[in-house]
Scaffold this motif. Sequence first.
Motif, PDB file in Angstrom:
ATOM      1  N   UNK A  22       0.815  -1.213   0.000  1.00  0.00           N
ATOM      2  CA  UNK A  22       0.000   0.000   0.000  1.00  0.00           C
ATOM      3  C   UNK A  22       0.850   1.265   0.000  1.00  0.00           C
ATOM      4  N   UNK A  23       2.015   1.194   0.623  1.00  0.00           N
ATOM      5  CA  UNK A  23       2.885   2.369   0.697  1.00  0.00           C
ATOM      6  C   UNK A  23       4.336   1.910   0.786  1.00  0.00           C
ATOM      7  N   UNK A  24       5.189   2.544  -0.001  1.00  0.00           N
ATOM      8  CA  UNK A  24       6.626   2.272   0.046  1.00  0.00           C
ATOM      9  C   UNK A  24       7.340   3.598   0.273  1.00  0.00           C
ATOM     10  N   UNK A  25       8.002   3.704   1.404  1.00  0.00           N
ATOM     11  CA  UNK A  25       8.684   4.938   1.795  1.00  0.00           C
ATOM     12  C   UNK A  25      10.195   4.747   1.691  1.00  0.00           C
ATOM     13  N   UNK A  26      10.860   5.705   1.022  1.00  0.00           N
ATOM     14  CA  UNK A  26      12.316   5.701   0.920  1.00  0.00           C
ATOM     15  C   UNK A  26      12.878   6.876   1.720  1.00  0.00           C
ATOM     16  N   UNK A  27      13.924   6.566   2.484  1.00  0.00           N
ATOM     17  CA  UNK A  27      14.612   7.594   3.256  1.00  0.00           C
ATOM     18  C   UNK A  27      16.120   7.463   3.044  1.00  0.00           C
ATOM     19  N   UNK A  28      16.819   8.577   3.136  1.00  0.00           N
ATOM     20  CA  UNK A  28      18.267   8.592   2.991  1.00  0.00           C
ATOM     21  C   UNK A  28      18.917   8.992   4.309  1.00  0.00           C
ATOM     22  N   UNK A  29      20.102   8.442   4.538  1.00  0.00           N
ATOM     23  CA  UNK A  29      20.812   8.682   5.779  1.00  0.00           C
ATOM     24  C   UNK A  29      21.575   9.999   5.716  1.00  0.00           C
ATOM     25  N   UNK A  30      21.384  10.831   6.750  1.00  0.00           N
ATOM     26  CA  UNK A  30      22.091  12.098   6.852  1.00  0.00           C
ATOM     27  C   UNK A  30      23.194  11.940   7.890  1.00  0.00           C
TER      28      UNK A  30
END
Length: 316
Positions: A129-137
């Motif tokens: 239903x939902x795919x979230x991408x995050x990047x490391x800071x």
Amino acid sequence: MKTKGIILILLISQQIINAQIEMPDMFEVRPSAIVDTSYTYQWNEELATWEIYSRDLRFMDKDKLVVSTLKQRWYSDAGQWENFEQTLKNHDAQGNEVQSVLQTWNRDARDWLNVQLKTTTYDRRGNEAEILYQEWHRPTEEWFNTVVYLISYNRDFEKSEVIVRTYRGMENVWNNYLKFSFEYKRGYGLPDVVFVDTWNLPQNHWQTFGRYSMSYNNRGDVTRETRATWSDAHNDWVLGVRYLVSYARSMKTEDIEQRWDYSSRQWINALRKVFDYDEDGEIREEALYRWDRADSQWELRQRLLYSDLKPEGLDS
């Protein structure tokens, strides 16, 4: 069948000791009991021989779920494997992947660096239903939102729409970016056409951008995909790229990329991939070609061999 062994035995190897998986805080540490190893060889055209290039290790838990994958490159000068990339996975009670962290190896610091976190949520039927991408800071050591995919389904539980949104950190808001709409000409089965819209921010509405047209074989595999973009100037679709795919049963044997040439009004070859499989249906060899327009023939650019057999002469 891939070669399997107990991870405790493999940890005797110094290369594997240096490559132990370090789980982020968000991950539940589960014992990895089985490792599945495969090797990749690269063809040396000058020497006319296969040379070891890399290996992939998959670590699985007691339920045979892959909890991590490790990619290592072989450095012949040093005579050892070196870490390159790893992915750490978490699953829910149904075995669905819910989190996946991609990390790359820092050769100078001899440590893993976070790159990307993928979080997947499912609806009550088990569909994504939902795919979230995050990047490391790295400076603040925290994850930052980048892109989210919101997936909708029709009454027949087929994918009907995917909205892609990007995150604007300064305003702390999500903005529409792309929308994929799936069209089923027969009303069911596999999508025949996928329309792509882009978000017009100044006018605050969706704007037609692209179209993917698909054809399938009797097994439901895509055999042809034609991509076009919408031209307001011509008030028509403008052809761009076409993919032609061949299969032996359900195994892909050839994938050709062609580009539309408006001067000659025909499709021109660009890239070609050829795949070969072993008797178990696992990929054994892959070759990449580029089209030489001057000689009107395919030119071999890269050739890879995949095997579950440890290269001769290597101690680890």
